[in-house]
Design a protein around this motif. Structure first.
Motif, PDB file in Angstrom:
ATOM      1  N   ALA A  67       0.860  -1.188   0.000  1.00 48.61           N
ATOM      2  CA  ALA A  67       0.000   0.000   0.000  1.00 48.61           C
ATOM      3  C   ALA A  67       0.894   1.235   0.000  1.00 48.61           C
ATOM      4  O   ALA A  67       1.969   1.239   0.615  1.00 48.61           O
ATOM      5  CB  ALA A  67      -0.918   0.007   1.221  1.00 48.61           C
ATOM      6  N   SER A 110       0.914   5.788   0.006  1.00 53.61           N
ATOM      7  CA  SER A 110       0.154   6.965   0.435  1.00 53.61           C
ATOM      8  C   SER A 110       0.882   8.228  -0.002  1.00 53.61           C
ATOM      9  O   SER A 110       2.105   8.331   0.130  1.00 53.61           O
ATOM     10  CB  SER A 110       0.005   6.959   1.962  1.00 53.61           C
ATOM     11  OG  SER A 110      -0.488   8.203   2.413  1.00 53.61           O
ATOM     12  N   LEU A 154      -4.798   6.845   0.012  1.00 51.76           N
ATOM     13  CA  LEU A 154      -4.207   5.515   0.116  1.00 51.76           C
ATOM     14  C   LEU A 154      -4.457   4.739  -1.176  1.00 51.76           C
ATOM     15  O   LEU A 154      -5.522   4.865  -1.784  1.00 51.76           O
ATOM     16  CB  LEU A 154      -4.816   4.739   1.287  1.00 51.76           C
ATOM     17  CG  LEU A 154      -4.404   5.167   2.700  1.00 51.76           C
ATOM     18  CD1 LEU A 154      -5.279   4.469   3.718  1.00 51.76           C
ATOM     19  CD2 LEU A 154      -2.941   4.841   2.952  1.00 51.76           C
ATOM     20  N   THR A 155      -3.497   3.916  -1.564  1.00 54.51           N
ATOM     21  CA  THR A 155      -3.644   3.092  -2.765  1.00 54.51           C
ATOM     22  C   THR A 155      -3.169   1.675  -2.477  1.00 54.51           C
ATOM     23  O   THR A 155      -2.080   1.472  -1.923  1.00 54.51           O
ATOM     24  CB  THR A 155      -2.829   3.677  -3.939  1.00 54.51           C
ATOM     25  OG1 THR A 155      -3.253   5.019  -4.178  1.00 54.51           O
ATOM     26  CG2 THR A 155      -3.037   2.852  -5.205  1.00 54.51           C
ATOM     27  N   LEU A 156      -4.023   0.691  -2.817  1.00 53.43           N
ATOM     28  CA  LEU A 156      -3.659  -0.720  -2.708  1.00 53.43           C
ATOM     29  C   LEU A 156      -3.005  -1.133  -4.021  1.00 53.43           C
ATOM     30  O   LEU A 156      -3.567  -0.939  -5.099  1.00 53.43           O
ATOM     31  CB  LEU A 156      -4.902  -1.564  -2.441  1.00 53.43           C
ATOM     32  CG  LEU A 156      -4.721  -3.083  -2.349  1.00 53.43           C
ATOM     33  CD1 LEU A 156      -3.784  -3.461  -1.229  1.00 53.43           C
ATOM     34  CD2 LEU A 156      -6.071  -3.769  -2.154  1.00 53.43           C
ATOM     35  N   ASP A 190      -2.759   3.498   8.834  1.00 55.67           N
ATOM     36  CA  ASP A 190      -3.744   3.547   7.740  1.00 55.67           C
ATOM     37  C   ASP A 190      -3.463   2.475   6.693  1.00 55.67           C
ATOM     38  O   ASP A 190      -4.376   1.824   6.176  1.00 55.67           O
ATOM     39  CB  ASP A 190      -3.738   4.925   7.072  1.00 55.67           C
ATOM     40  CG  ASP A 190      -4.281   6.017   7.982  1.00 55.67           C
ATOM     41  OD1 ASP A 190      -5.004   5.664   8.939  1.00 55.67           O
ATOM     42  OD2 ASP A 190      -3.982   7.199   7.737  1.00 55.67           O
ATOM     43  N   LYS A 191      -2.186   2.291   6.371  1.00 56.20           N
ATOM     44  CA  LYS A 191      -1.820   1.301   5.357  1.00 56.20           C
ATOM     45  C   LYS A 191      -2.128  -0.120   5.824  1.00 56.20           C
ATOM     46  O   LYS A 191      -2.708  -0.924   5.083  1.00 56.20           O
ATOM     47  CB  LYS A 191      -0.334   1.425   5.008  1.00 56.20           C
ATOM     48  CG  LYS A 191       0.014   2.649   4.169  1.00 56.20           C
ATOM     49  CD  LYS A 191       1.519   2.708   3.905  1.00 56.20           C
ATOM     50  CE  LYS A 191       1.882   3.921   3.044  1.00 56.20           C
ATOM     51  NZ  LYS A 191       3.343   4.027   2.832  1.00 56.20           N
ATOM     52  N   SER A 210      -4.260  -1.030   8.086  1.00 56.96           N
ATOM     53  CA  SER A 210      -5.721  -1.178   8.163  1.00 56.96           C
ATOM     54  C   SER A 210      -6.317  -1.421   6.783  1.00 56.96           C
ATOM     55  O   SER A 210      -7.187  -2.288   6.608  1.00 56.96           O
ATOM     56  CB  SER A 210      -6.348   0.069   8.790  1.00 56.96           C
ATOM     57  OG  SER A 210      -5.903   0.246  10.117  1.00 56.96           O
ATOM     58  N   MET A 211      -5.852  -0.681   5.793  1.00 57.71           N
ATOM     59  CA  MET A 211      -6.372  -0.841   4.436  1.00 57.71           C
ATOM     60  C   MET A 211      -6.078  -2.246   3.901  1.00 57.71           C
ATOM     61  O   MET A 211      -6.943  -2.906   3.312  1.00 57.71           O
ATOM     62  CB  MET A 211      -5.747   0.197   3.501  1.00 57.71           C
ATOM     63  CG  MET A 211      -6.238   0.081   2.072  1.00 57.71           C
ATOM     64  SD  MET A 211      -5.255   1.031   0.922  1.00 57.71           S
ATOM     65  CE  MET A 211      -6.467   1.418  -0.331  1.00 57.71           C
ATOM     66  N   GLU A 269      -8.294  -4.858   5.688  1.00 62.76           N
ATOM     67  CA  GLU A 269      -9.687  -4.791   5.231  1.00 62.76           C
ATOM     68  C   GLU A 269      -9.876  -5.454   3.871  1.00 62.76           C
ATOM     69  O   GLU A 269     -10.973  -5.893   3.531  1.00 62.76           O
ATOM     70  CB  GLU A 269     -10.152  -3.334   5.151  1.00 62.76           C
ATOM     71  CG  GLU A 269     -10.374  -2.684   6.506  1.00 62.76           C
ATOM     72  CD  GLU A 269     -10.482  -1.168   6.400  1.00 62.76           C
ATOM     73  OE1 GLU A 269     -10.535  -0.652   5.255  1.00 62.76           O
ATOM     74  OE2 GLU A 269     -10.520  -0.500   7.448  1.00 62.76           O
ATOM     75  N   ASN A 270      -8.804  -5.518   3.090  1.00 62.65           N
ATOM     76  CA  ASN A 270      -8.910  -6.077   1.741  1.00 62.65           C
ATOM     77  C   ASN A 270      -8.325  -7.479   1.622  1.00 62.65           C
ATOM     78  O   ASN A 270      -8.001  -7.921   0.524  1.00 62.65           O
ATOM     79  CB  ASN A 270      -8.258  -5.123   0.738  1.00 62.65           C
ATOM     80  CG  ASN A 270      -9.102  -3.892   0.504  1.00 62.65           C
ATOM     81  OD1 ASN A 270     -10.091  -3.943  -0.211  1.00 62.65           O
ATOM     82  ND2 ASN A 270      -8.730  -2.788   1.145  1.00 62.65           N
TER      83      ASN A 270
END
Length: 684
Positions: free
Chosen positions: A511, A513, A518-520, A631-632, A634-635, A638-639
Motif C-alpha cells: 500500500a 500513500s 491511500l492506494t492498494l 492507515d496502510k 488497516s487498508m 480490510e482487503n
C-alpha cells in the motif's frame, strides 16, 4: 415441423443410431402423456432416430398410437384385467419384476401399473431378462389368460407370454467406449450435456459451467461419492437424479429413516444404500432424518461405505453415493460475511464437523444458470435408457490412480482430502474419457476442479472448527517440472482483493500513500532468460519507478550474497507491472514488495497466502520506515491481507493499530532483506 441438425447431430446419428433421441420430441410428448421419460425416449429412439423430417413425423404418430393402445395407467388396471380375459391375449406397456417363490418352486411376475402380482412366467424368459430379478424393467409385454392354471385351489390365470424390454435388458458398454474415439473432448462434453437435456451453446454456458454441470453425474459413475450442491432455486439440482436414471432415488426432507436408508430392524433387509447408485436428499437445508440415530450410521457409511447395526448381523456394505441438495436465499457474499457456506444445511448437521468433513465435493450452485427454455436442447442426445446404462457400467471401473501419472498432491492435503480429489478426477475420466484416453492437460483441468470443490468444504470447516482444519492451501506438483500450483476459490477471490491462497512467484501486494490518498498496489514480476534488462509498466509516476530501480540496483550490487552465480541478473530480463487495485495514485514505498517479487520470481518460490509488505529498501540496503503506518496496515487488512510485514522502525506505532486489525492480521517486523525473505517464502 422443421428439422435442423448440426454437425454433432450428424455424427451422433452416424455412430449411435438407435441409441439417440431428439430431446425436444420428448418434451412435446411429455406434455400430453403421463409416461416415464425413459419409456418415451425408448419409443422415440426406435421410431425417430433419423434426420428425415417425414420419418420423424411418422415416428411420433407411431409412438402416440403405441402409448394410446398399450400404456397402462394405474387407474385402468381393472379394465386391463378384463381386456386380457376377454381377448385371451393382450399387449401392455408396464414395469415387470420377478421373484422366486421357493415355497411353491415357481417364478412370479409382478406388473406394477396393471396391479397384477402373481403372473406366471417361464424360467427361460427370466433367464433371458435377468434384470427383472434386480428391481424390474419396463417392457412391452404380451399377456395371455389361462384359467386352467391352478396351484391348490387357487387360480393364477395371468401368463407372461413374451417380453420386449423398453429399458435395455442386455447392455454391453463396448459400443459406448469404442465410439468415443470418433469425437473430440469438446464434442463429447457437449454430447453429455445434450444427453442431460441441456443445450451447451446456450448463453452463459461457459467451459467451467459445462464441467460443473457434468460433475452432477459423478455420483452415478463413482461409487460412494459424497456430493453437495447448494444454490438458488430453478438451477436443476435434482433433475439428474429424478429423470436421467432409474438407478437413483430422491428422498424428501425429513423422510430418511434407519429402516429406509440402512437396514430394517425386524426383517434385516438392507435399505437404500444397498439398492441404489445414488441417494439424493432433495431439501438438505431442511430436516434430513426422521430419527437421530440415523446420523451416526450415515457418518459411518459416508466414511467407509459400510455400517454396523445391532441385530443386523455384522458389517453391512453399500455403494450408493450420497447427494445433498439445498437452496440458498442470500447472495453468496452475505453468507460468507455472516457465517459459512455450510450454514444453510439442516441444523442437525451444519455444525457437525465430523459429518461435514465426509463431503467429497461442494458444487457452487450459485454459479449455475437458472434454467429457462433457451437452456433446454432441441438436438440429439443419448436416450435415457442407454445413457443410464452407460453411466452405471462405469461404476465398475477405477481411475483413482490417474492423478499420480502426472501430479503429486501438496502437503496440506490429508488422507481425507486426497480420497475425494482422486475420486473426483476418476469420475471426470469415466464420463469424458470412457475409453481411458486422456492428456496431461485434461487431467490437470479436472484436478484443479477437484481441489477447488474439496477445498470449499475444508475452508468452511476451518470457519466452524478452527485450527483442526487449518491446512487449506491445496496444491498439486507437476512431476515433470516440480512446479507447485495452488488452487484458490472464486468466492474467496471475489470477497477480497488480496487472495487467501499462496501467492504465485513474482506476485506481491503493498500500500502507498501520498499524504491523504491511500492506494492498494499489486506487483507482478516476470523473469525470462535475457541480458539484464529491467522493464517497468503500469504507472507513469516517477517515485514508484525509482523505488523499483533502487531495489534492482541494490540486488545487482550485492548479487554474491543475495543470489548465486546461476541466478545473476545479467542472465535475465525482468518485467515488473505495477497495478492500482484501490485508489488512483501510486506513490513511494513499494521497494520492499518489489524486492520480494523479484527474488521469488527468479527462484520460482511461492509466497505465503494473503501476504502484503510495507517499506522501502534503499540503494544501500537500508530498510526505510513506512509512512502512514496504521492507515496502510488497516487498508491491507480490510482487503484480505492476513500477513503484513513492516519495517522494524515502525515498531513503536504498533499500538496505534485498531484491535480489530490485530485480531484479523498478523503484523511481524523485519530489519533487513534476509529477515524479509525468511518470513515470506512459503514453507519457511
Amino acid at each position: 415441423m422443421s428439422i435442423v441438425l448440426d454437425q454433432l447431430d450428424e455424427k451422433l446419428l452416424e455412430h449411435f443410431r438407435g441409441f439417440v433421441v431428439k430431446k425436444d420430441l420428448v418434451q412435446m410428448l411429455k406434455v400430453g402423456e403421463n409416461v416415464p421419460v425413459f419409456v418415451l425416449e425408448y419409443l422415440i429412439a426406435n421410431s425417430c432416430s433419423t434426420n428425415d423430417e417425414e420419418a420423424i413425423k411418422k415416428g411420433l404418430d407411431n409412438v402416440k398410437r403405441i402409448l394410446s393402445d398399450h400404456y397402462v395407467n394405474p387407474e385402468e388396471s381393472a379394465l386391463i384385467h378384463s381386456k386380457i380375459k376377454n381377448e385371451g391375449r393382450y399387449k401392455i406397456i408396464d414395469k415387470i419384476s420377478v421373484e422366486l417363490d421357493t415355497g411353491k418352486d415357481v417364478y412370479w411376475a409382478k406388473l406394477q401399473n396393471s396391479n397384477i402380482k402373481h403372473a406366471n412366467i417361464s424360467e427361460s424368459l427370466v433367464n433371458q431378462h435377468e434384470k427383472m430379478m434386480l428391481g424390474g424393467i419396463w417392457a412391452i409385454i404380451e399377456m395371455r389368460y389361462d384359467p386352467g392354471i391352478m396351484i391348490g385351489s387357487t387360480i393364477y390365470p395371468f401368463v407372461v407370454e413374451e417380453i420386449k424390454p423398453i429399458q435395455l435388458s442386455n447392455f454391453e458398454n463396448g459400443h459406448f467406449v469404442r465410439n468415443r474415439s470418433h469425437f473430440t473432448t469438446e464434442e463429447w462434453i457437449d454430447i453429455l450435456l445434450r444427453s442431460s437435456g441441456i443445450e451447451p451453446s446456450a448463453e452463459g454456458i461457459t467451459r467451467r459451467i459445462k464441467l460443473l454441470l457434468i460433475s452432477r453425474l459423478i455420483p452415478l459413475v463413482e461409487a460412494n461419492f459424497n456430493f453437495l450442491e447448494i444454490g438458488p432455486r430453478s438451477t436443476g439440482k435434482t433433475y439428474v437424479f429424478k429423470e436421467l436414471t432409474p438407478y437413483a432415488v430422491v428422498i424428501s426432507g425429513g423422510q430418511g429413516t434407519v429402516a429406509k436408508l440402512f437396514v430394517h430392524g425386524s426383517t434385516g433387509k438392507v435399505g437404500a444404500v444397498g439398492q441404489w447408485d445414488a441417494i439424493t436428499f432433495d431439501e438438505a437445508t431442511d430436516k434430513l432424518f426422521k430419527e437421530r440415530d440415523a446420523i451416526p450410521l450415515m457418518k459411518d457409511y459416508m466414511e467407509s461405505g459400510s455400517f454396523s447395526r445391532a441385530g443386523a448381523g455384522g458389517e453391512i456394505t453399500g455403494s450408493a453415493s450420497i447427494v445433498l441438495n439445498g437452496n440458498i436465499n442470500q447472495p453468496i457474499e452475505t453468507v460468507l460475511q455472516n457465517s459459512n457456506l455450510l450454514s444453510p444445511l439442516s441444523p442437525e448437521i451444519n455444525t457437525d464437523t465430523a459429518f461435514l468433513d465426509r463431503i467429497h465435493y461442494y458444487l457452487p450452485g450459485w454459479e449455475m444458470p437458472k434454467f429457462a427454455p433457451k437452456h433446454f436442447t432441441k438436438n440429439f442426445g443419448f436416450s435415457t435408457d442407454f445413457f443410464s446404462e452407460c453411466l452405471k457400467s462405469q461404476r465398475k471401473i477405477n481411475h483413482t490412480d490417474v492423478v499420480e501419472e502426472f501430479f503429486a498432491l501438496g502437503s496440506h492435503l490429508k488422507q481425507r482430502d486426497t480420497k475425494p480429489v482422486k475420486k473426483t478426477v476418476s469420475g471426470f475420466i469415466k464420463l469424458i474419457h470412457p475409453d481411458g484416453k486422456y492428456t496431461r492437460e485434461e487431467v490437470q483441468e479436472y484436478l484443479t476442479i477437484a481441489l477447488e470443490m474439496r477445498r470449499r468444504v475444508k475452508e468452511q470447516l476451518k470457519r466452524i472448527g478452527g485450527m483442526e482444519f487449518w491446512d487449506t492451501n491445496f496444491s498439486y506438483i507437476d512431476k515433470n517440472t516440480q512446479e507447485e500450483t495452488f488452487v484458490s476459490l472464486p468466492e474467496e477471490r471475489s470477497s477480497h482483493l488480496i487472495e487467501n491462497s499462496p501467492l504465485q512467484p513474482g506476485v506481491c501486494y503493498t500500500a502507498t500513500s501520498d499524504g491523504e490518498n491511500l492506494t492498494l498496489v499489486r506487483i507482478e514480476t516476470a523473469v525470462v532468460t535475457g541480458s539484464g534488462k529491467l522493464n517497468i509498466s503500469g504507472t507513469n509516476s516517477t517515485t514508484p519507478k525509482e523505488d523499483i530501480k533502487n531495489t534492482y540496483q541494490y540486488i545487482k550490487a550485492n548479487e554474491k550474497t543475495i543470489l548465486n552465480e546461476q541466478h545473476s541478473l545479467k542472465n535475465y530480463d525482468i518485467s515488473i507491472q505495477v497495478t492500482s487495485l484501490l485508489g488512483s495514485t501510486i506513490a513511494s514505498g513499494i521497494g520492499a514488495a518489489a524486492y520480494v517479487a523479484i527474488i521469488s520470481a527468479i527462484y520460482k518460490r511461492n509466497l505465503k497466502p494473503a501476504l502484503s509488505i510495507l517499506g522501502n529498501i534503499s540503494i544501500g540496503g537500508a530498510i526505510e520506515r513506512a509512512m502512514n503506518f496504521s492507515d496502510k496496515v488497516s487498508m491491507l487488512s480490510e482487503n484480505g491481507a492476513k500477513l503484513v510485514l513492516v519495517p522494524m522502525s515502525n515498531l513503536n506505532e504498533l499500538q496505534d493499530l485498531p484491535p480489530s486489525v490485530l485480531g484479523a492480521t498478523d503484523v511481524p517486523f523485519y530489519g533487513n532483506n534476509q529477515m524479509l525473505m525468511q518470513k515470506v517464502i512459503l514453507g519457511e
